[in-house]
Design a protein around this motif. Sequence first.
Motif, mmCIF file in Angstrom:
data_model
loop_
_atom_site.group_PDB
_atom_site.id
_atom_site.type_symbol
_atom_site.label_atom_id
_atom_site.label_comp_id
_atom_site.label_asym_id
_atom_site.label_seq_id
_atom_site.Cartn_x
_atom_site.Cartn_y
_atom_site.Cartn_z
ATOM 1 N N PRO A 12 8.547 18.582 -2.760
ATOM 2 C CA PRO A 12 8.303 18.159 -4.095
ATOM 3 C C PRO A 12 8.650 16.521 -3.695
ATOM 4 C CG PRO A 12 9.531 20.037 -3.780
ATOM 5 C CD PRO A 12 8.310 19.791 -2.513
ATOM 6 N N GLU A 13 9.431 15.562 -2.398
ATOM 7 C CA GLU A 13 9.828 14.387 -2.548
ATOM 8 C C GLU A 13 8.241 13.833 -2.209
ATOM 9 O OE1 GLU A 13 10.383 16.361 1.554
ATOM 10 O OE2 GLU A 13 10.344 16.743 -0.463
ATOM 11 N N CYS A 14 7.623 14.641 -1.478
ATOM 12 C CA CYS A 14 6.016 14.054 -0.647
ATOM 13 C C CYS A 14 5.026 13.206 -2.703
ATOM 14 C CB CYS A 14 5.104 14.270 -0.343
ATOM 15 S SG CYS A 14 6.321 14.745 1.348
ATOM 16 N N ARG A 15 5.014 14.808 -2.950
ATOM 17 C CA ARG A 15 4.572 14.855 -4.813
ATOM 18 C C ARG A 15 4.757 13.703 -5.079
ATOM 19 N NH1 ARG A 15 0.932 19.274 -5.500
ATOM 20 N NH2 ARG A 15 1.749 19.367 -8.135
ATOM 21 N N ARG A 16 6.691 14.133 -6.067
ATOM 22 C CA ARG A 16 6.845 12.950 -6.035
ATOM 23 C C ARG A 16 6.301 11.174 -6.956
ATOM 24 N NH1 ARG A 16 11.849 14.951 -6.299
ATOM 25 N NH2 ARG A 16 12.752 13.685 -4.500
ATOM 26 N N LEU B 255 4.169 10.249 -4.680
ATOM 27 C CA LEU B 255 2.996 9.734 -4.808
ATOM 28 C C LEU B 255 2.087 9.315 -6.110
ATOM 29 C CD1 LEU B 255 -0.197 11.485 -3.194
ATOM 30 C CD2 LEU B 255 -0.607 10.791 -5.566
ATOM 31 N N ILE B 256 3.066 10.004 -7.151
ATOM 32 C CA ILE B 256 2.869 10.568 -8.117
ATOM 33 C C ILE B 256 3.304 9.346 -9.238
ATOM 34 C CG2 ILE B 256 3.710 11.385 -10.819
ATOM 35 C CD1 ILE B 256 3.302 14.514 -9.523
ATOM 36 N N PHE C 254 0.731 -0.780 0.140
ATOM 37 C CA PHE C 254 -0.138 0.240 -0.066
ATOM 38 C C PHE C 254 0.627 1.282 -0.077
ATOM 39 C CE2 PHE C 254 -2.488 -3.492 1.778
ATOM 40 C CZ PHE C 254 -3.895 -2.632 1.381
ATOM 41 N N PHE C 255 0.382 2.711 -0.803
ATOM 42 C CA PHE C 255 0.998 3.854 -0.335
ATOM 43 C C PHE C 255 -0.158 4.623 0.223
ATOM 44 C CE2 PHE C 255 1.807 7.954 -1.940
ATOM 45 C CZ PHE C 255 3.284 7.729 -1.031
ATOM 46 N N ILE C 256 0.305 4.919 1.306
ATOM 47 C CA ILE C 256 -0.911 5.798 2.486
ATOM 48 C C ILE C 256 0.267 7.435 2.711
ATOM 49 C CG2 ILE C 256 -2.337 5.392 3.934
ATOM 50 C CD1 ILE C 256 -1.352 2.538 4.472
ATOM 51 N N PRO C 257 -0.564 8.307 1.763
ATOM 52 C CA PRO C 257 -0.191 9.369 2.358
ATOM 53 C C PRO C 257 -1.152 10.323 2.825
ATOM 54 C CG PRO C 257 -1.475 9.821 0.021
ATOM 55 C CD PRO C 257 -1.622 8.173 0.725
#
Length: 377
Positions: free
Chosen positions: A85-89, A91-92, A72-75
Motif C-alpha cells: 500500500p505505501e509503495c502504491r500510494r 507512486l500514485i 526523480f521518483f524511481i520505483p
Amino acid sequence: MTISEQPAGFWSYVHADNDAEDGRVLRLCERIEAEYSLITGNEIHMFVDRDDISWGGRWRETIDDALAATTFFIPIVTARYLKRPECRRELIQFAQHAERRGVKELLLPILYTVVPNLKEDSDDEVNAIVASTQYEDWTALRLEDEQGPLYRAAVNKLALRLAEIADTISERPEVLTAVAEDAALTEEVSDDAPGLLDDMAEVEVLFPTWTKTIETLSSEITEIGDLFTDYAPKLGTAGRSSGAAAKLAVARRLASELDPMADRILDTATEYADQALRMDSAISGILLNIADDFSNVGDDGEFEKFAEGIRGLRDGGEKAVQGLDGMNDSAQRAGSMSRDLRKPLAKISRALQRFMDGQGLFDEWVRRIDAIEAARG
C-alpha cells in the motif's frame, strides 16, 4: 546546472526484495549515483529509506510545492512492490504531481521482475501508470554479473538517461496545472473564469457522491460479512459429519453466492479510487494556491467548510478501509478450503487495494490542509 539545481531522487523499493537479491537493489542505486557523478561531474542524491526523516521532509516539499529542483521518483517494480500500500500510494501521488507540473519524465520506473497485467489499459491504476511510462526493463539484467560488461553498460545507459532528462527539464519553464481535466472544472481562461472559491464549490458538489460511494461500500462489506457468518456453521457441520466432500460442496455454494458480491465491491472500490484520482489535480491545485497565499481564499468560512468536507470523507473512508481489511482477513482464511473460493476472494483483495489507493489521496489532502492551518496558527 548549478549546485543548487542538482537533481535528487526517491529510490522506492521493498526491503524484502533487496534482501532476496542479497542487497543488489540498493547496490544498483549506489552504482547509478556513482556513474551519474562520473559522467556529469555533478551529484545526484537518492533518498532510499522511506522511514528516514530526510525522505519524509523531501517528499513533503516535492509533493506540496512546485519546485524548481529536479526530483526523480524511481520505483523498483516487482510483484511484491505492486502489492505494498505505501509503495502504491507514493507512486500514485508522484505520478499525479508530475502530471500537474508537466514533468512526467521524472517518474522513471525500473521493471525489476516480470509482473502480470502491465499494460496501459489495465484496470489496476498503478499497473497502468507504470505501463504508460518509458520504464527501464531490468528483468534480464538483474541476473547479470554486476561487474560484467552488460550490467555496467546498462547502469551507464540509465545514468545517461537521468542526466538527459535533468538537462531537458532544467531548460523548461515551471508549470502547475491548478484545475482538473474533469469537465466540471475545465474552463477557458477569460475575465469571467472561475476563481478559487468557485473551484472549491465545484469540488464540494462531489462530496455527496463520495459519501454515497463510502456508504455503498460499507453496506457491501456488511453483506459479505453476513454471508460468511451464515456459512461458518454449515462448513463446520459438513466437516464433522460427512468429511471433505461435503465441506467442499458447501464451500462451492459459498463461492457461487460470494462471487457476484465480490464483483460489486470491486466495482465500488474502483469507482472510489477513480473519483479521487480524477479530482486530485483540482484539489491539489486549490491547496497549493491557498498554501502560497491564504488571502487567495478571501473567506475563512468557505475554507473551513471545504476542509471539514475533505476530513469527513477521509474519516468515513478510513472506517470503511478498516471494515474491508478486517473482512478481507477473515475471508482469506477460508480460501484454503476450495479453489472455487479463490476467485471471489482475489476480487475482494483487489477491492481493498483499490480503495486504499483512493484513501491514500484523501489522507494526503488532509495532511496538506493540516499544514495550511498550522502555518496560519
